[in-house]
Design a protein around this motif. Structure first.
Motif, mmCIF file in Angstrom:
data_model
loop_
_atom_site.group_PDB
_atom_site.id
_atom_site.type_symbol
_atom_site.label_atom_id
_atom_site.label_comp_id
_atom_site.label_asym_id
_atom_site.label_seq_id
_atom_site.Cartn_x
_atom_site.Cartn_y
_atom_site.Cartn_z
ATOM 1 N N ALA A 170 -18.453 -117.583 -30.344
ATOM 2 C CA ALA A 170 -17.374 -118.496 -29.947
ATOM 3 C C ALA A 170 -16.984 -118.274 -28.489
ATOM 4 O O ALA A 170 -16.787 -119.231 -27.728
ATOM 5 C CB ALA A 170 -16.160 -118.295 -30.859
ATOM 6 N N ILE A 171 -16.881 -117.006 -28.079
ATOM 7 C CA ILE A 171 -16.524 -116.682 -26.692
ATOM 8 C C ILE A 171 -17.605 -117.178 -25.746
ATOM 9 O O ILE A 171 -17.328 -117.764 -24.687
ATOM 10 C CB ILE A 171 -16.304 -115.167 -26.524
ATOM 11 N N SER A 205 -22.082 -111.689 -33.139
ATOM 12 C CA SER A 205 -20.969 -111.932 -34.043
ATOM 13 C C SER A 205 -20.432 -113.347 -33.870
ATOM 14 O O SER A 205 -20.647 -113.994 -32.834
ATOM 15 C CB SER A 205 -19.849 -110.914 -33.797
ATOM 16 N N TYR A 206 -19.703 -113.823 -34.889
ATOM 17 C CA TYR A 206 -19.099 -115.158 -34.805
ATOM 18 C C TYR A 206 -18.150 -115.222 -33.617
ATOM 19 O O TYR A 206 -18.155 -116.199 -32.856
ATOM 20 C CB TYR A 206 -18.353 -115.478 -36.102
ATOM 21 N N THR A 207 -17.349 -114.172 -33.434
ATOM 22 C CA THR A 207 -16.411 -114.127 -32.300
ATOM 23 C C THR A 207 -17.157 -114.136 -30.979
ATOM 24 O O THR A 207 -16.788 -114.855 -30.041
ATOM 25 C CB THR A 207 -15.515 -112.887 -32.385
#
Length: 314
Positions: free
Chosen positions: A98-99, A93-95
Protein backbone atom coordinates in the motif's frame (compact mmCIF):
# COMPACT_ATOMS: atom_id res chain seq x y z
CA UNK A 1 -1.54 -21.25 -6.33
CA UNK A 2 -3.88 -21.97 -3.41
CA UNK A 3 -1.07 -23.17 -1.20
CA UNK A 4 0.92 -20.09 -1.93
CA UNK A 5 -2.01 -17.85 -1.13
CA UNK A 6 -2.66 -19.61 2.19
CA UNK A 7 0.99 -19.39 3.25
CA UNK A 8 1.25 -15.68 2.56
CA UNK A 9 -1.75 -14.38 4.50
CA UNK A 10 -1.88 -10.61 4.15
CA UNK A 11 1.19 -10.57 1.91
CA UNK A 12 1.66 -10.12 -1.81
CA UNK A 13 4.14 -12.00 -4.00
CA UNK A 14 6.04 -9.79 -6.41
CA UNK A 15 6.82 -12.11 -9.31
CA UNK A 16 9.12 -9.53 -10.88
CA UNK A 17 11.58 -11.15 -13.26
CA UNK A 18 11.29 -14.64 -11.74
CA UNK A 19 10.28 -16.05 -15.14
CA UNK A 20 13.79 -15.03 -16.30
CA UNK A 21 15.96 -16.49 -13.48
CA UNK A 22 19.12 -16.21 -15.60
CA UNK A 23 18.60 -12.43 -15.73
CA UNK A 24 18.03 -11.85 -12.02
CA UNK A 25 21.70 -11.80 -10.97
CA UNK A 26 22.67 -9.56 -13.88
CA UNK A 27 19.76 -7.22 -13.16
CA UNK A 28 20.72 -7.08 -9.48
CA UNK A 29 24.23 -5.86 -10.26
CA UNK A 30 23.15 -3.40 -12.97
CA UNK A 31 20.27 -1.96 -10.92
CA UNK A 32 22.38 -1.69 -7.75
CA UNK A 33 25.07 0.31 -9.60
CA UNK A 34 22.42 2.49 -11.30
CA UNK A 35 20.66 3.10 -7.97
CA UNK A 36 23.88 4.14 -6.21
CA UNK A 37 24.76 6.48 -9.09
CA UNK A 38 21.22 7.93 -8.94
CA UNK A 39 21.64 8.65 -5.23
CA UNK A 40 25.01 10.31 -5.79
CA UNK A 41 23.93 12.32 -8.86
CA UNK A 42 20.69 13.72 -7.47
CA UNK A 43 22.17 14.40 -4.03
CA UNK A 44 24.97 16.33 -5.75
CA UNK A 45 22.45 18.45 -7.69
CA UNK A 46 20.58 19.25 -4.45
CA UNK A 47 23.75 20.17 -2.55
CA UNK A 48 25.21 22.28 -5.37
CA UNK A 49 21.93 24.14 -5.90
CA UNK A 50 21.60 24.89 -2.19
CA UNK A 51 25.23 25.72 -1.40
CA UNK A 52 26.24 27.82 -4.41
CA UNK A 53 24.82 31.38 -4.20
CA UNK A 54 24.97 31.71 -8.01
CA UNK A 55 22.31 28.99 -8.27
CA UNK A 56 19.79 30.57 -5.89
CA UNK A 57 17.36 31.22 -8.74
CA UNK A 58 13.85 29.89 -9.50
CA UNK A 59 15.17 27.44 -12.09
CA UNK A 60 17.47 25.71 -9.61
CA UNK A 61 14.85 25.89 -6.87
CA UNK A 62 12.63 23.73 -9.10
CA UNK A 63 15.57 21.55 -10.14
CA UNK A 64 16.27 20.84 -6.46
CA UNK A 65 12.70 19.63 -6.02
CA UNK A 66 12.98 17.51 -9.18
CA UNK A 67 16.12 15.82 -7.85
CA UNK A 68 14.44 15.21 -4.47
CA UNK A 69 11.46 13.70 -6.31
CA UNK A 70 13.75 11.44 -8.35
CA UNK A 71 15.47 10.25 -5.17
CA UNK A 72 12.15 9.53 -3.47
CA UNK A 73 10.57 8.00 -6.59
CA UNK A 74 13.43 5.57 -7.08
CA UNK A 75 13.77 4.71 -3.39
CA UNK A 76 10.05 3.87 -3.19
CA UNK A 77 10.61 0.62 -5.11
CA UNK A 78 14.24 -0.14 -6.01
CA UNK A 79 15.42 -1.35 -2.55
CA UNK A 80 12.52 -3.84 -2.49
CA UNK A 81 13.37 -4.94 -6.04
CA UNK A 82 17.03 -5.48 -5.10
CA UNK A 83 15.95 -7.54 -2.07
CA UNK A 84 13.68 -9.71 -4.23
CA UNK A 85 16.31 -10.16 -6.96
CA UNK A 86 18.93 -11.25 -4.43
CA UNK A 87 17.01 -14.18 -2.96
CA UNK A 88 14.07 -16.54 -3.18
CA UNK A 89 11.79 -14.44 -0.97
CA UNK A 90 9.53 -12.40 -3.28
CA UNK A 91 6.95 -11.34 -0.71
CA UNK A 92 5.92 -7.85 0.36
CA UNK A 93 3.48 -7.11 3.18
CA UNK A 94 0.05 -5.62 2.47
CA UNK A 95 1.12 -2.44 4.28
CA UNK A 96 4.37 -2.31 2.33
CA UNK A 97 2.46 -2.76 -0.93
CA UNK A 98 0.00 0.00 0.00
CA UNK A 99 2.83 2.41 0.88
CA UNK A 100 4.69 1.57 -2.33
CA UNK A 101 1.56 2.13 -4.44
CA UNK A 102 0.78 5.43 -2.70
CA UNK A 103 4.32 6.77 -3.10
CA UNK A 104 4.67 5.60 -6.68
CA UNK A 105 1.39 7.20 -7.77
CA UNK A 106 1.86 10.34 -5.69
CA UNK A 107 5.46 11.08 -6.59
CA UNK A 108 4.86 10.27 -10.25
CA UNK A 109 1.95 12.72 -10.33
CA UNK A 110 3.97 15.43 -8.60
CA UNK A 111 6.78 15.02 -11.12
CA UNK A 112 4.39 15.40 -14.08
CA UNK A 113 3.12 18.68 -12.65
CA UNK A 114 6.56 19.90 -11.58
CA UNK A 115 7.87 19.48 -15.13
CA UNK A 116 5.00 21.73 -16.27
CA UNK A 117 5.97 24.30 -13.63
CA UNK A 118 9.57 24.18 -14.88
CA UNK A 119 8.31 24.75 -18.43
CA UNK A 120 6.46 27.87 -17.23
CA UNK A 121 9.65 29.06 -15.54
CA UNK A 122 11.57 28.71 -18.83
CA UNK A 123 8.72 30.44 -20.70
CA UNK A 124 8.93 33.49 -18.42
CA UNK A 125 12.76 33.49 -18.53
CA UNK A 126 12.88 33.48 -22.34
CA UNK A 127 9.74 35.40 -23.31
CA UNK A 128 9.68 37.97 -20.50
CA UNK A 129 13.31 38.24 -19.36
CA UNK A 130 13.04 41.82 -18.00
CA UNK A 131 10.19 40.82 -15.68
CA UNK A 132 11.52 37.34 -14.82
CA UNK A 133 12.55 37.93 -11.20
CA UNK A 134 9.42 39.97 -10.52
CA UNK A 135 7.06 37.31 -11.90
CA UNK A 136 8.97 34.28 -10.57
CA UNK A 137 9.24 35.64 -7.04
CA UNK A 138 9.91 33.25 -4.12
CA UNK A 139 6.26 33.27 -3.03
CA UNK A 140 5.00 32.21 -6.46
CA UNK A 141 7.71 29.55 -6.79
CA UNK A 142 6.78 28.03 -3.44
CA UNK A 143 3.05 28.19 -4.29
CA UNK A 144 3.60 26.39 -7.62
CA UNK A 145 5.60 23.63 -5.91
CA UNK A 146 2.95 23.23 -3.20
CA UNK A 147 0.19 22.98 -5.83
CA UNK A 148 2.18 20.27 -7.66
CA UNK A 149 2.66 18.33 -4.42
CA UNK A 150 -0.96 18.81 -3.38
CA UNK A 151 -2.43 17.60 -6.68
CA UNK A 152 -0.07 14.63 -6.93
CA UNK A 153 -0.81 13.49 -3.37
CA UNK A 154 -4.57 14.04 -3.84
CA UNK A 155 -4.53 11.86 -6.98
CA UNK A 156 -2.76 9.12 -5.05
CA UNK A 157 -5.17 9.41 -2.11
CA UNK A 158 -8.06 8.81 -4.51
CA UNK A 159 -6.59 6.01 -6.62
CA UNK A 160 -4.59 3.97 -4.08
CA UNK A 161 -7.54 2.89 -1.84
CA UNK A 162 -9.76 2.21 -4.87
CA UNK A 163 -7.08 -0.01 -6.42
CA UNK A 164 -6.29 -1.89 -3.21
CA UNK A 165 -9.96 -2.54 -2.43
CA UNK A 166 -10.63 -4.35 -5.72
CA UNK A 167 -11.72 -7.97 -5.07
CA UNK A 168 -8.87 -10.36 -5.87
CA UNK A 169 -10.56 -13.67 -4.99
CA UNK A 170 -7.55 -14.91 -3.02
CA UNK A 171 -4.95 -13.99 -5.66
CA UNK A 172 -1.75 -12.62 -4.11
CA UNK A 173 0.73 -12.88 -6.98
CA UNK A 174 1.52 -9.50 -8.56
CA UNK A 175 2.98 -10.00 -12.03
CA UNK A 176 5.39 -7.09 -11.59
CA UNK A 177 8.41 -6.07 -9.50
CA UNK A 178 6.41 -3.47 -7.56
CA UNK A 179 2.86 -2.76 -6.44
CA UNK A 180 1.96 -0.72 -9.49
CA UNK A 181 -1.63 0.25 -10.29
CA UNK A 182 -2.02 -1.50 -13.71
CA UNK A 183 -0.58 -4.75 -12.29
CA UNK A 184 -2.93 -4.63 -9.28
CA UNK A 185 -5.92 -3.87 -11.54
CA UNK A 186 -5.09 -6.95 -13.62
CA UNK A 187 -5.31 -9.10 -10.46
CA UNK A 188 -8.96 -8.20 -9.90
CA UNK A 189 -11.59 -10.90 -10.41
CA UNK A 190 -14.33 -8.40 -11.30
CA UNK A 191 -14.99 -6.18 -14.28
CA UNK A 192 -12.55 -3.26 -14.00
CA UNK A 193 -13.91 -1.12 -16.85
CA UNK A 194 -15.17 1.54 -14.42
CA UNK A 195 -11.87 1.93 -12.57
CA UNK A 196 -9.92 1.87 -15.85
CA UNK A 197 -12.13 4.70 -17.09
CA UNK A 198 -11.45 6.63 -13.87
CA UNK A 199 -7.72 6.05 -14.28
CA UNK A 200 -7.90 7.36 -17.83
CA UNK A 201 -9.77 10.52 -16.78
CA UNK A 202 -7.32 11.24 -13.94
CA UNK A 203 -4.40 10.50 -16.27
CA UNK A 204 -5.71 13.18 -18.63
CA UNK A 205 -5.59 15.68 -15.76
CA UNK A 206 -2.29 14.61 -14.20
CA UNK A 207 -0.37 13.47 -17.30
CA UNK A 208 -1.78 14.90 -20.53
CA UNK A 209 -2.83 18.37 -19.34
CA UNK A 210 0.67 19.25 -18.04
CA UNK A 211 2.16 17.83 -21.24
CA UNK A 212 -0.07 20.02 -23.41
CA UNK A 213 0.91 23.02 -21.27
CA UNK A 214 4.61 22.14 -21.72
CA UNK A 215 4.26 21.84 -25.50
CA UNK A 216 2.39 25.16 -25.77
CA UNK A 217 4.99 26.86 -23.55
CA UNK A 218 7.81 25.56 -25.73
CA UNK A 219 6.01 26.70 -28.85
CA UNK A 220 6.21 30.27 -27.52
CA UNK A 221 9.79 29.70 -26.33
CA UNK A 222 10.99 28.49 -29.74
CA UNK A 223 9.38 31.48 -31.44
CA UNK A 224 11.04 33.87 -28.96
CA UNK A 225 14.45 32.18 -29.21
CA UNK A 226 14.47 32.38 -33.00
CA UNK A 227 14.06 36.15 -32.70
CA UNK A 228 17.20 36.50 -30.53
CA UNK A 229 19.87 38.11 -32.72
CA UNK A 230 23.18 37.18 -31.03
CA UNK A 231 23.88 33.54 -31.86
CA UNK A 232 25.51 33.04 -28.44
CA UNK A 233 22.32 34.14 -26.66
CA UNK A 234 20.23 31.87 -28.83
CA UNK A 235 22.56 28.94 -28.13
CA UNK A 236 22.41 29.55 -24.36
CA UNK A 237 18.60 29.59 -24.42
CA UNK A 238 18.45 26.38 -26.47
CA UNK A 239 20.92 24.63 -24.13
CA UNK A 240 18.96 25.53 -21.01
CA UNK A 241 15.59 24.62 -22.50
CA UNK A 242 17.03 21.56 -24.26
CA UNK A 243 17.94 19.97 -20.93
CA UNK A 244 14.39 20.34 -19.68
CA UNK A 245 12.87 19.07 -22.94
CA UNK A 246 15.11 15.98 -22.84
CA UNK A 247 13.97 15.20 -19.30
CA UNK A 248 10.32 15.74 -20.31
CA UNK A 249 10.69 13.38 -23.28
CA UNK A 250 12.28 10.62 -21.18
CA UNK A 251 9.71 10.84 -18.40
CA UNK A 252 6.50 11.45 -20.34
CA UNK A 253 7.22 8.98 -23.12
CA UNK A 254 7.09 6.01 -20.74
CA UNK A 255 4.37 7.40 -18.47
CA UNK A 256 1.94 7.97 -21.36
CA UNK A 257 2.58 4.53 -22.82
CA UNK A 258 2.02 2.85 -19.45
CA UNK A 259 -0.85 4.73 -17.85
CA UNK A 260 -3.04 5.74 -20.75
CA UNK A 261 -3.66 2.00 -21.31
CA UNK A 262 -3.96 0.51 -17.80
CA UNK A 263 -5.52 -2.78 -18.83
CA UNK A 264 -4.10 -5.78 -20.68
CA UNK A 265 -3.05 -4.20 -23.97
CA UNK A 266 0.72 -4.45 -23.48
CA UNK A 267 2.76 -7.55 -22.64
CA UNK A 268 3.85 -7.88 -19.01
CA UNK A 269 7.55 -8.22 -19.82
CA UNK A 270 7.41 -5.03 -21.86
CA UNK A 271 5.53 -3.32 -19.05
CA UNK A 272 8.13 -4.35 -16.46
CA UNK A 273 11.10 -3.11 -18.45
CA UNK A 274 9.38 0.18 -19.31
CA UNK A 275 8.56 0.71 -15.63
CA UNK A 276 12.15 -0.12 -14.73
CA UNK A 277 13.33 2.43 -17.28
CA UNK A 278 11.42 5.40 -15.87
CA UNK A 279 11.97 4.19 -12.31
CA UNK A 280 15.77 3.99 -12.45
CA UNK A 281 17.16 5.09 -15.84
CA UNK A 282 15.35 8.44 -16.02
CA UNK A 283 16.32 9.54 -12.46
CA UNK A 284 19.88 8.40 -13.23
CA UNK A 285 20.10 10.42 -16.45
CA UNK A 286 18.48 13.62 -15.14
CA UNK A 287 21.56 14.89 -13.21
CA UNK A 288 23.80 14.05 -16.18
CA UNK A 289 21.50 15.90 -18.59
CA UNK A 290 21.46 19.03 -16.43
CA UNK A 291 25.19 19.03 -15.69
CA UNK A 292 26.53 18.10 -19.13
CA UNK A 293 24.40 20.70 -20.93
CA UNK A 294 24.55 23.43 -18.28
CA UNK A 295 27.59 25.66 -17.81
CA UNK A 296 26.21 27.15 -14.59
CA UNK A 297 26.00 23.77 -12.84
CA UNK A 298 29.42 22.74 -14.14
CA UNK A 299 30.83 26.07 -12.91
CA UNK A 300 29.25 25.56 -9.48
CA UNK A 301 30.70 22.05 -9.24
CA UNK A 302 34.11 23.39 -10.24
CA UNK A 303 33.94 26.13 -7.59
CA UNK A 304 32.94 23.63 -4.91
CA UNK A 305 35.80 21.28 -5.81
CA UNK A 306 38.33 24.13 -5.84
CA UNK A 307 37.06 25.45 -2.50
CA UNK A 308 37.31 22.00 -0.93
CA UNK A 309 40.81 21.56 -2.37
CA UNK A 310 41.82 24.94 -0.93
CA UNK A 311 40.46 24.00 2.49
CA UNK A 312 42.32 20.71 2.32
CA UNK A 313 45.62 22.47 1.59
CA UNK A 314 45.10 24.90 4.46
Amino acid sequence: MDGTNDSTQGNFILLGFSNHPHLERILFVVILIAYLLTLVGNTTIILVSRLDPHLHTPMYFFLTHLSFLDLSFTTSSIPQLLYNLNGHDKTISYTGCAIQLFLFLGLGGVECLLLAVMAYDRFVAVCKPLHYLVIMNPRLCMSLVLVAWGCGVANSLVMSPVTLQLPRCGHHSVDHFLCEMPALIRMACVNTAAIEGTVFVLAVGIVLSPLVFILVSYGYIVRAVLQIQPVSGRQKAFNTCGSHLTVVSLFYGNIIYMYMQPGNSSSQDQSKFLTLFYNIVTPLLNPLIYTLRNKEVKGALRRMLLDNRGVGKD
